[in-house]
Design a protein around this motif. Structure first.
Motif, PDB file in Angstrom:
ATOM      1  N   GLY A  20       1.208  -1.194  -0.293  1.00  0.00           N
ATOM      2  CA  GLY A  20       0.010  -0.145   0.264  1.00  0.00           C
ATOM      3  C   GLY A  20       0.816   1.285   0.095  1.00  0.00           C
ATOM      4  N   GLU A  21       0.216   2.444  -0.036  1.00  0.00           N
ATOM      5  CA  GLU A  21       0.673   3.401  -0.560  1.00  0.00           C
ATOM      6  C   GLU A  21       0.704   4.512   1.195  1.00  0.00           C
ATOM      7  N   PRO A  22       1.924   5.350   1.229  1.00  0.00           N
ATOM      8  CA  PRO A  22       2.446   5.628   2.560  1.00  0.00           C
ATOM      9  C   PRO A  22       0.971   6.551   3.080  1.00  0.00           C
ATOM     10  N   GLY A  23       0.936   5.977   4.060  1.00  0.00           N
ATOM     11  CA  GLY A  23      -0.382   7.284   5.272  1.00  0.00           C
ATOM     12  C   GLY A  23      -1.695   5.873   5.001  1.00  0.00           C
ATOM     13  N   ASP A  24      -1.394   4.424   4.142  1.00  0.00           N
ATOM     14  CA  ASP A  24      -2.759   3.978   3.749  1.00  0.00           C
ATOM     15  C   ASP A  24      -1.916   2.717   4.058  1.00  0.00           C
TER      16      ASP A  24
END
Length: 191
Positions: A20-24
């Motif tokens: 996933g992406e940073p923050g998620d």
């Protein structure tokens, strides 16, 4: 149903990683030996604690047992590769155990599945029939040092911290408590 304990006595790889992406991001620990790969989901804070406790254990093992613990990760153990795909969750980690096996001069990490009730601590690092499923990994001190270093890198590869409050900056904006929730508006027409 009796518990399943996945034991990796000489893992080819044991790493922390994310999807996933940073923050998620979803955090995983992944162990591989020969053709077998097991992935377990873990909270970010659990990765931080595991890396810290592992480093502390290595220092204690070096001083108390005279084990050969490298200060830095040997080049051949630095692992920057992504997780092995497909990443399929075996279980979500609840309780973690950490120990030293003097017979094999190995650090032992045990990850137990989340359960409804309290986990009796006697099942940690034990082969009893009752208890949550587990992953048990034996690591050399050098491999344990490499795991802790990679875990720190993975955790810190997320969103950049706000220079004022240290909270993660969100790509969609950030309400900083140090500014009482206000954003500074700059107007080019004012002096």
């Amino acid at each position: 149903m009796s518990r399943v304990i996945h034991v990796f006595r000489q893992p080819d790889r044991f790493v922390a990683g994310t999807v996933g992406e940073p923050g998620d991001r979803t955090f995983y620990l992944q162990a591989s030996e020969d053709v077998r790969t097991i992935s377990v989901t873990i909270e970010k804070q659990q990765v931080v604690v595991l890396a810290e406790r592992l480093s502390s254990l290595l220092e204690e093992v070096a001083s108390r047992f005279g084990a050969d613990v490298p200060e830095d990760v040997p080049d051949d153990l630095v692992d920057v590769d992504p997780l092995t795909v497909p990443v399929e969750e075996e279980f979500r980690v609840g309780t973690m155990g950490l120990g030293w096996d003097a017979d094999s001069s190995a650090v032992v990490i045990e990850l137990l599945a989340i359960t409804e009730g309290e986990v009796d601590e006697t099942v940690v690092l034990d082969d009893t029939e009752e208890g949550p499923d587990a992953v048990r990994v034996f690591l050399t001190p050098a491999a344990a040092r490499a795991f802790a270093e990679r875990a720190d890198r993975v955790v810190n590869a997320g969103r950049k911290p706000c220079p004022l409050c240290g909270e993660p900056l969100d790509p969609n904006g950030h309400i900083c408590p140090r500014q009482n929730g206000y954003r500074r508006e700059t107007d080019a027409g004012e002096d």
